[in-house]
Scaffold this active site. Structure first.
Site, PDB file in Angstrom:
ATOM      1  N   GLU A 128      10.905 -35.622 -17.799  1.00  0.00           N
ATOM      2  CA  GLU A 128      10.030 -36.788 -17.613  1.00  0.00           C
ATOM      3  C   GLU A 128      10.764 -38.031 -18.079  1.00  0.00           C
ATOM      4  OE1 GLU A 128       6.309 -36.143 -19.604  1.00  0.00           O
ATOM      5  OE2 GLU A 128       5.954 -34.253 -18.523  1.00  0.00           O
ATOM      6  N   PHE A 157      14.053 -37.302 -12.326  1.00  0.00           N
ATOM      7  CA  PHE A 157      15.327 -36.580 -12.175  1.00  0.00           C
ATOM      8  C   PHE A 157      15.103 -35.163 -11.646  1.00  0.00           C
ATOM      9  CE2 PHE A 157      16.577 -39.869 -15.228  1.00  0.00           C
ATOM     10  CZ  PHE A 157      17.737 -40.331 -14.614  1.00  0.00           C
ATOM     11  N   SER A 159      15.605 -32.454  -8.908  1.00  0.00           N
ATOM     12  CA  SER A 159      16.391 -32.103  -7.720  1.00  0.00           C
ATOM     13  C   SER A 159      15.442 -31.585  -6.640  1.00  0.00           C
ATOM     14  CB  SER A 159      17.417 -31.021  -8.061  1.00  0.00           C
ATOM     15  OG  SER A 159      18.313 -31.508  -9.034  1.00  0.00           O
ATOM     16  N   GLU A 363      20.518 -29.290 -16.900  1.00  0.00           N
ATOM     17  CA  GLU A 363      20.282 -27.975 -17.539  1.00  0.00           C
ATOM     18  C   GLU A 363      20.787 -27.950 -18.977  1.00  0.00           C
ATOM     19  OE1 GLU A 363      20.709 -24.380 -15.232  1.00  0.00           O
ATOM     20  OE2 GLU A 363      20.550 -25.563 -13.399  1.00  0.00           O
ATOM     21  N   GLU A 367      25.942 -32.029 -25.524  1.00  0.00           N
ATOM     22  CA  GLU A 367      25.577 -32.182 -26.938  1.00  0.00           C
ATOM     23  C   GLU A 367      24.523 -31.141 -27.334  1.00  0.00           C
ATOM     24  OE1 GLU A 367      25.748 -34.670 -24.745  1.00  0.00           O
ATOM     25  OE2 GLU A 367      27.620 -35.534 -25.489  1.00  0.00           O
TER      26      GLU A 367
END
Ligand SMILES: Cc1cc2nc3c(=O)[nH]c(=O)nc-3n(C[C@H](O)[C@H](O)[C@H](O)COP(=O)(O)OP(=O)(O)OC[C@H]3O[C@@H](n4cnc5c(N)ncnc54)[C@H](O)[C@@H]3O)c2cc1C
Length: 381
Positions: A128, A157, A159, A363, A367
Site C-alpha cells: 500500500e 505497486f 504487478s 518481494e 535490506e
C-alpha cells in the site's frame, strides 16, 4: 538459452533436464523473435498474450507440482530472453500460491484450472502507499457483513494491476491486532467496487499499477486460510517463491555476461580484441564467478524447500539478496564493457540495466533480507 544444469546438478533430479530443454525451446520460438515492447501500453498487451503461450508450453506444470527447482530453471530461461515473460510467469505463481495453500475446495476448483490453463491471469495485492516493507501497517480493511466481506482501501505497486482476472488481496480484519489481524482474500477483477486506479509506469516494461477498493463485496468463502492468518499465508508464499526471484536475476545476469563476452571477443581497440586486455579479463572473471555463486545459493534454497524443509527463510533471503545484488553488478559490468553501445536504449544490456533494478526491491528489499539473515544468524548464536 538453456539454463546450465551441469553447474547446479548436485541440486537437481533427472527430470529437470526436460524442464531446461522446454524453456530453452520456448525462448527460441516464442521470445527471441519478439523483443520486449518499450511502452507500458504495449507491455500490457504482450503480457496478456504470454499467459496462454506459457501454458501451452506446459511451463505452469512446475507451479502446479510446486517443483521450485523447475520454477527456477524456467525463470532463468525466460529472464534471459525477456524480463517481461519472467514477470508474467512469476505472477501466475505468486498470485495463485495463496489459493493453492489456503483456498477452500470450491475456490480452488473455480480458479486453479483456469490459471494453470492460461485462461486467467493473477495478481498479488499486498503493498500500500503507506505499507511497503512494513506490511503490518496496512490500512485496507475487510469487514464482515453477514455472508460477505466488504473491502475498502488502496493497493499500490501491484504487478498486473488492470490486466489480471483475479487478485489475492491482503486486508486487515482486526485492526487492533496489527500484523496478526491481516487476512487474505481472493477477489475476482470484475467484482463491483474494485477499480484499476491507473498505471505506475516503470522505465523497464512491467505492468504495474494501483487498485482501489470501494465497498467491494465478496462472498464469505473467498477468505483464504483462517481469519487473521493472512500474513502467515503471504509469508509462506514468499518463503517458497522468493529464491526464484534470484533465479530470474541469474537469467538476466547470464544474458548480460553472454553479451559482454561476445562483444569483448570481437571489438578491437589499440590493435587487439578487448578480451586480450587483463583489465577486461578481470571484470569477466568477476562477473562469471558471482553468477556461479548466485546460482548455487538459489538452487540450494529451492532444493531445500523441494525436499520438504518447513522453512527456508535463511536460505531464500541469502539467495534472493545475493543473486539480485550480484546481477545488478554483472549487468553494470556488461554495460561498461560495451562502452557507448551499452547505453543505447535499444541494446539488450541497457534494457537489462533497467529491468534488473527492481528485483532488489520487490518481494522484500535487500535490506529486509539482510535483517532476516541477521535475525536467523544472531538468534542461532
Ligand atoms: C517492479 C515492482 C513490482 C512489484 N510488484 C508487487 C506486487 O505484485 N504486489 C505487491 O504487493 N507489491 C509489489 N511491489 C511492491 C514491493 O514489494 C515494495 O516496493 C517493497 O516491499 C518495498 O516497499 P516500499 O517500496 O514501500 O519501500 P519502503 O518499505 O518504504 O522502503 C524504502 C527503503 O527503506 C528500506 N527499509 C525499510 N525498512 C527498513 C528497515 N527496517 N531497516 C532498514 N531499511 C529499511 C528499504 O529496504 C528500502 O531501501 C512491487 C514493487 C516493484 C518495484
Amino acid at each position: 538459452m538453456r539454463p546450465d544444469i551441469d553447474a547446479v546438478a548436485a541440486f537437481l533430479e533427472p527430470r529437470h533436464a526436460d524442464v531446461a530443454a522446454a524453456v530453452s525451446g520456448f525462448g527460441k520460438e516464442q521470445l527471441a523473435p519478439h523483443p520486449d515492447p518499450d511502452t507500458d501500453a504495449d507491455a500490457r498487451i504482450r503480457a496478456r498474450a504470454l499467459v496462454p503461450l506459457l501454458a501451452a508450453a506446459g511451463l505452469y506444470e512446475a507451479v502446479e507440482r510446486l517443483d521450485l527447482r523447475a520454477v527456477s530453471l524456467i525463470r532463468e530461461g525466460l529472464a534471459w530472453h525477456s524480463p517481461l515473460a519472467d514477470e508474467v510467469y512469476a505472477l501466475q505463481a505468486l498470485g495463485s500460491m495463496p489459493i493453492r495453500l489456503g483456498g477452500i475446495e470450491d475456490i480452488q476448483r473455480t480458479w486453479l484450472p483456469a490459471i494453470d490453463r492460461g485462461e486467467a491471469m493473477c495478481g498479488f495485492a499486498m503493498t500500500e502507499p503507506e505499507a511497503g516493507s512494513d506490511v503490518g501497517a496496512m490500512t485496507t480493511r475487510a469487514t464482515r457483513d453477514e455472508h460477505h466481506w466488504v473491502i475498502e482501501g488502496r493497493k499500490s505497486f501491484i504487478s498486473n494491476a488492470g490486466i489480471a482476472d483475479v487478485y489475492t488481496v491482503f486486508a486487515s480484519t482486526d485492526p487492533t491486532k496489527g500484523a496478526k489481524g491481516i487476512s487474505a482474500f481472493v477477489v475476482p477483477a470484475d467484482t463491483p467496487g474494485l477499480h484499476f486506479a491507473g498505471a505506475q509506469v516503470m522505465s523497464a516494461p512491467h505492468p504495474l499499477g494501483e487498485l482501489v477498493f470501494e465497498r467491494c463485496r465478496i462472498p464469505a468463502d473467498h477468505l483464504l486460510g483462517e481469519r487473521g492468518r493472512g500474513l502467515g499465508l503471504g509469508l509462506a508464499t514468499l518463503d517458497r517463491l522468493r529464491a526464484t526471484v534470484g533465479a530470474a536475476a541469474c537469467g538476466m545476469a547470464a544474458r548480460a555476461l553472454d553479451e559482454a563476452v561476445a562483444h569483448v571477443n570481437s571489438r578491437k581497440q589499440f590493435g587487439k580484441p578487448l578480451a586480450e586486455f587483463q583489465l577486461t579479463q578481470d571484470r569477466i572473471a568477476q562477473m562469471a564467478t558471482e553468477l556461479a555463486a548466485a546460482r548455487l545459493l538459489v538452487y540450494r534454497a529451492v532444493w531445500a524447500k523441494d525436499r520438504g524443509a518447513e522453512r527456508v527463510t535463511l536460505e531464500s533471503a541469502m539467495a534472493k539478496s545475493y543473486a539480485t545484488e550480484a546481477a545488478q553488478r554483472i549487468v553494470d559490468g556488461a554495460v561498461q564493457l560495451l562502452g557507448g553501445r551499452g547505453v543505447l536504449a535499444s541494446h539488450p544490456v541497457d534494457k537489462l540495466y533497467r529491468a534488473v533494478r527492481s528485483l532488489r526491491i520487490y518481494e522484500g528489499t535487500t535490506e529486509i533480507q539482510r535483517l532476516l539473515i541477521a535475525k536467523e544468524v544472531l538468534g542461532g548464536a
